[in-house]
Design a protein around this motif. Structure first.
Motif, PDB file in Angstrom:
ATOM      1  N   GLY A 159      41.237  56.590 -34.068  1.00 29.67           N
ATOM      2  CA  GLY A 159      40.638  57.919 -34.011  1.00 29.67           C
ATOM      3  C   GLY A 159      40.236  58.458 -35.364  1.00 29.67           C
ATOM      4  N   ASP A 160      40.661  57.821 -36.448  1.00 31.76           N
ATOM      5  CA  ASP A 160      40.298  58.264 -37.799  1.00 31.76           C
ATOM      6  C   ASP A 160      38.875  57.834 -38.143  1.00 31.76           C
ATOM      7  N   GLN A 161      38.216  58.645 -38.960  1.00 37.73           N
ATOM      8  CA  GLN A 161      36.925  58.278 -39.523  1.00 37.73           C
ATOM      9  C   GLN A 161      37.132  57.769 -40.947  1.00 37.73           C
ATOM     10  N   PHE A 162      36.373  56.757 -41.337  1.00 38.30           N
ATOM     11  CA  PHE A 162      36.489  56.227 -42.689  1.00 38.30           C
ATOM     12  C   PHE A 162      35.145  55.654 -43.137  1.00 38.30           C
ATOM     13  N   ARG A 163      35.045  55.377 -44.434  1.00 41.80           N
ATOM     14  CA  ARG A 163      33.796  54.888 -45.016  1.00 41.80           C
ATOM     15  C   ARG A 163      33.850  53.374 -45.219  1.00 41.80           C
ATOM     16  N   LEU A 164      32.768  52.727 -44.902  1.00 40.92           N
ATOM     17  CA  LEU A 164      32.537  51.321 -45.223  1.00 40.92           C
ATOM     18  C   LEU A 164      31.339  51.292 -46.176  1.00 40.92           C
ATOM     19  N   VAL A 165      31.558  50.821 -47.408  1.00 40.08           N
ATOM     20  CA  VAL A 165      30.519  50.876 -48.446  1.00 40.08           C
ATOM     21  C   VAL A 165      30.226  49.466 -48.937  1.00 40.08           C
ATOM     22  N   PHE A 166      28.934  49.109 -48.932  1.00 39.88           N
ATOM     23  CA  PHE A 166      28.467  47.855 -49.532  1.00 39.88           C
ATOM     24  C   PHE A 166      27.719  48.224 -50.822  1.00 39.88           C
ATOM     25  N   THR A 167      28.194  47.703 -51.951  1.00 39.12           N
ATOM     26  CA  THR A 167      27.621  48.058 -53.258  1.00 39.12           C
ATOM     27  C   THR A 167      27.090  46.806 -53.939  1.00 39.12           C
ATOM     28  N   VAL A 168      25.844  46.872 -54.418  1.00 40.61           N
ATOM     29  CA  VAL A 168      25.241  45.780 -55.179  1.00 40.61           C
ATOM     30  C   VAL A 168      24.868  46.326 -56.550  1.00 40.61           C
ATOM     31  N   ASN A 169      25.222  45.591 -57.615  1.00 44.87           N
ATOM     32  CA  ASN A 169      24.998  46.084 -58.967  1.00 44.87           C
ATOM     33  C   ASN A 169      23.575  45.790 -59.441  1.00 44.87           C
ATOM     34  N   SER A 170      22.626  46.259 -58.670  1.00 46.66           N
ATOM     35  CA  SER A 170      21.203  46.118 -59.009  1.00 46.66           C
ATOM     36  C   SER A 170      20.422  47.089 -58.136  1.00 46.66           C
ATOM     37  N   GLN A 171      19.255  47.503 -58.649  1.00 41.34           N
ATOM     38  CA  GLN A 171      18.366  48.344 -57.839  1.00 41.34           C
ATOM     39  C   GLN A 171      17.126  47.599 -57.384  1.00 41.34           C
ATOM     40  N   ASP A 172      16.935  46.430 -57.951  1.00 41.29           N
ATOM     41  CA  ASP A 172      15.773  45.614 -57.579  1.00 41.29           C
ATOM     42  C   ASP A 172      16.171  44.698 -56.419  1.00 41.29           C
ATOM     43  N   ILE A 173      16.299  45.274 -55.226  1.00 42.27           N
ATOM     44  CA  ILE A 173      16.783  44.515 -54.067  1.00 42.27           C
ATOM     45  C   ILE A 173      15.864  44.762 -52.888  1.00 42.27           C
ATOM     46  N   ARG A 174      16.024  43.915 -51.901  1.00 37.72           N
ATOM     47  CA  ARG A 174      15.257  44.079 -50.666  1.00 37.72           C
ATOM     48  C   ARG A 174      15.976  43.368 -49.532  1.00 37.72           C
TER      49      ARG A 174
END
Length: 611
Positions: free
Chosen positions: A38-53
């Motif tokens: 019943g809890d809400q939580f965050r799932l975060v995917f982080t990539v150390n670049s901005q030049d992505i697709r």
């Protein structure tokens, strides 16, 4: 031909650079390890670049996706010592809701960077059932203190809200078998401080397992409720006697922060009210260990209990008389390694042997003491011939087979040739015996080198050196009295001495306060800062602390030539120090602010008070 080689080299370097740049790009997944149904939580995917697709999320099962993915970008530039570095990242965030209890795996996500696919790590999330007595726990807290949900001031702290368990991994063991004793904290309240001391245990050899000082809490479902838990301390015990041995209960002194409700609605909205600290005594349960005796001990039993291996080596098998022969035994494994004594090597009678040198490379683990112990034996052959060094036997009790086992090393044959000199000589010691040993009673040591002779009839008594032994100390004493007479007079004036050392004493106290600040010991920190401020003024003005107060401090400082503005600043720092202890908000920031203001105030006072 040369242009071809240059072109090929450039292409290769560019390819290597691109591959290296791609290798440095990472995609990481982050989510809580444990959540409640019943809890809400965050799932975060982080990539150390901005030049992505082409970001592709994994298939998420066992959770409801409430939102996402929401994309965000972050960039930063740092210039340190003229060196410029920049960092950029892209994050994809999901808001998930936990469903049924169980352990779920979130597969890897992927993203394309410079034409190459990068994959994230897969993560596991454990879902706990909700509390039977209420809603789910409000997340795990950080280390050291604030670990659980808040509690209104005046609420009763029950034994089910805060308790400590004492558990042993084994309650039926053999004598000398390692036992892991764990003390674990379970809390539903805001635990700020916990102090408890392990008593001396009769019948056990005790060693404490080193754990991080900064405690980290995590969620655990225990008897129908979700607690924030942390392992507080662990000990490895080695029972030294048989029968039923009792580990007594320990009383811990805990401090719990309870929130006060403010009558002022504006204060309650903006500040959330204050906190009061409530003391709570926590008593751990007793633990009974049933220690079985070892079976009938065979001859030559080493006292070792556990799992061991034994290896040996020798530095040389062809030597000359009076050359050193070193035999090394290496005992490895786990068990009561600290209590195992060195095995015995029976060297031939023609060898002069010494006590072994022991090198302990063991470490304490949850399973006991493991690692290696190295025993080095030094022996010196005195006569030529062929000699045998017999194998070494090491008998121990094996816990897996519950029987005695014998380890044996190989036998060595040493060929000793006749060396220079005879066997009656002085040798340097190898271990802890005398530095020089006389090997034969009928031959005395002959002193070598130059010898100073004194003519017959000359005596030390009455000579110049004899009288200098008396004159020099007397002259030294007179010079010492003259040089330090002034300092002795100053030290006799207690008020002047206290005034002179006031800044040094305050600096010492502030140094201790700085250490308490780094250890995040809030109460001790504020006490030490207040002692430094009041003690400094007391020493400078030669007025006992008991006679100083905020009411008369202005008059006393004014007499000492301190300006009204600086006096007001001093009183303000005292008020800030007393207020910050109970003020809500960021405790670390408040403590840093008080520390800086106090150091600055002492420095200003030192320049303003007239001596």
């Amino acid at each position: 031909m040369i242009m071809r080689k240059i072109f090929f080299l450039l292409i290769t370097m560019m390819a290597v650079w691109q591959v290296r740049a791609a290798d440095e790009v990472r995609l990481t997944a982050d989510a809580p390890d444990v959540v409640v149904s019943g809890d809400q939580f965050r799932l975060v995917f982080t990539v150390n670049s901005q030049d992505i697709r082409d970001f592709r999320a994994p298939s998420i099962s066992g959770f409801d996706v409430l939102m996402g993915p929401s994309r965000s970008q972050q960039s930063s530039i740092q210039i340190i010592n003229g060196k410029r570095t920049s960092n950029s990242s892209t994050a994809f965030t999901y808001i998930l809701m936990a469903g049924k209890e169980g352990t779920y795996t979130i597969p890897a996500a992927s993203v394309e960077v410079d034409g190459r696919k990068i994959f994230s790590n897969a993560i596991q999330v454990k879902v706990l059932p909700p509390d039977n007595t209420g809603g789910p726990a409000s997340g795990s807290g950080g280390g050291g203190g604030s670990s659980s949900r808040g509690q209104v001031a005046g609420s009763r702290i029950t034994d089910s809200d805060l308790f400590i368990t004492a558990t042993a991994n084994k309650t039926k063991v053999y004598e000398q078998e390692a036992i892991l004793l764990t003390y674990k904290v379970y809390t539903l309240v805001n635990l700020r401080q916990l102090v408890g001391k392990m008593p001396d245990l009769k019948g056990f050899h005790t060693q404490e397992v080193e754990l991080p000082q900064q405690k980290t809490f995590s969620l655990e479902h225990y008897k129908g409720r979700n607690y924030n838990t942390t392992v507080w301390s662990q000990y490895v015990l080695f029972p030294q006697q048989t029968g039923k041995l009792e580990i007594p209960s320990i009383t811990f002194d805990g401090v719990v922060a309870q929130q006060t409700v403010s009558d002022d609605p504006f204060d309650a909205f903006f500040n959330g009210g204050g906190y009061v600290e409530v003391k709570k005594k926590i008593v751990t349960p007793k633990v009974t260990i049933n220690v079985l005796p070892l079976p009938a001990k065979p001859a030559g039993f080493s006292g070792g209990v556990g799992e061991f291996k034994l290896a040996s080596s020798i530095n040389a098998t062809d030597v000359k008389t009076n050359d050193a022969v070193t035999v090394k035994l290496t005992l490895s494994g786990s068990g009561n390694m600290k209590l195992v004594s060195a095995p015995e090597i029976k060297f031939p009678q023609d060898f002069e042997s010494y006590d072994p040198k022991t090198t302990d490379n063991t470490r304490l683990t949850n399973a006991g003491v493991s690692g290696t112990k190295v025993f080095e034996y030094l022996a010196i052959p005195r006569h030529a011939g062929e000699f045998k060094i017999p194998s070494v036997e090491f008998r121990y009790f094996d816990l897996k087979s519950k029987s005695y086992k014998t380890l044996r090393t190989q036998e060595y044959t040493v060929n000793v040739a006749k060396g220079k000199g005879n066997s009656e000589q002085v040798i340097a010691d190898f271990t802890n015996k005398e530095n020089v040993k006389l090997l034969a009673k009928d031959i005395r040591f002959i002193k070598l080198g130059n010898t100073s002779l004194v003519p017959k009839g000359e005596f030390f008594y009455g000579s110049l050196a004899y009288w200098l032994w008396y004159i020099i100390p007397v002259l030294s004493f007179i010079i010492h009295v003259i040089l330090y007479r002034k300092e002795a007079k100053e030290n006799a004036n207690v008020a002047k001495l206290k005034n002179k050392k006031a800044n040094k004493v305050a600096a010492k106290r502030m140094k201790l306060a700085g250490k308490l600040l780094s250890d995040n010991k809030k109460n001790e920190f504020y006490d030490e800062v207040l002692k430094a401020l009041w003690g400094y003024i007391s020493d400078k003005l030669n007025i006992p602390v008991s006679r100083l107060s905020k009411d008369n401090i202005e008059a006393e400082l004014s007499k000492a030539g301190v300006s009204d503005e600086l006096t007001s600043d001093f009183i303000r720092v005292l008020n800030e120090c007393e207020f910050a202890r109970y003020a809500p908000g960021d405790e670390s920031e408040a403590m840093d602010k008080v520390y800086s203001a106090s150091v600055e105030m002492i420095s200003k006072m030192e320049n303003s008070i007239k001596h």
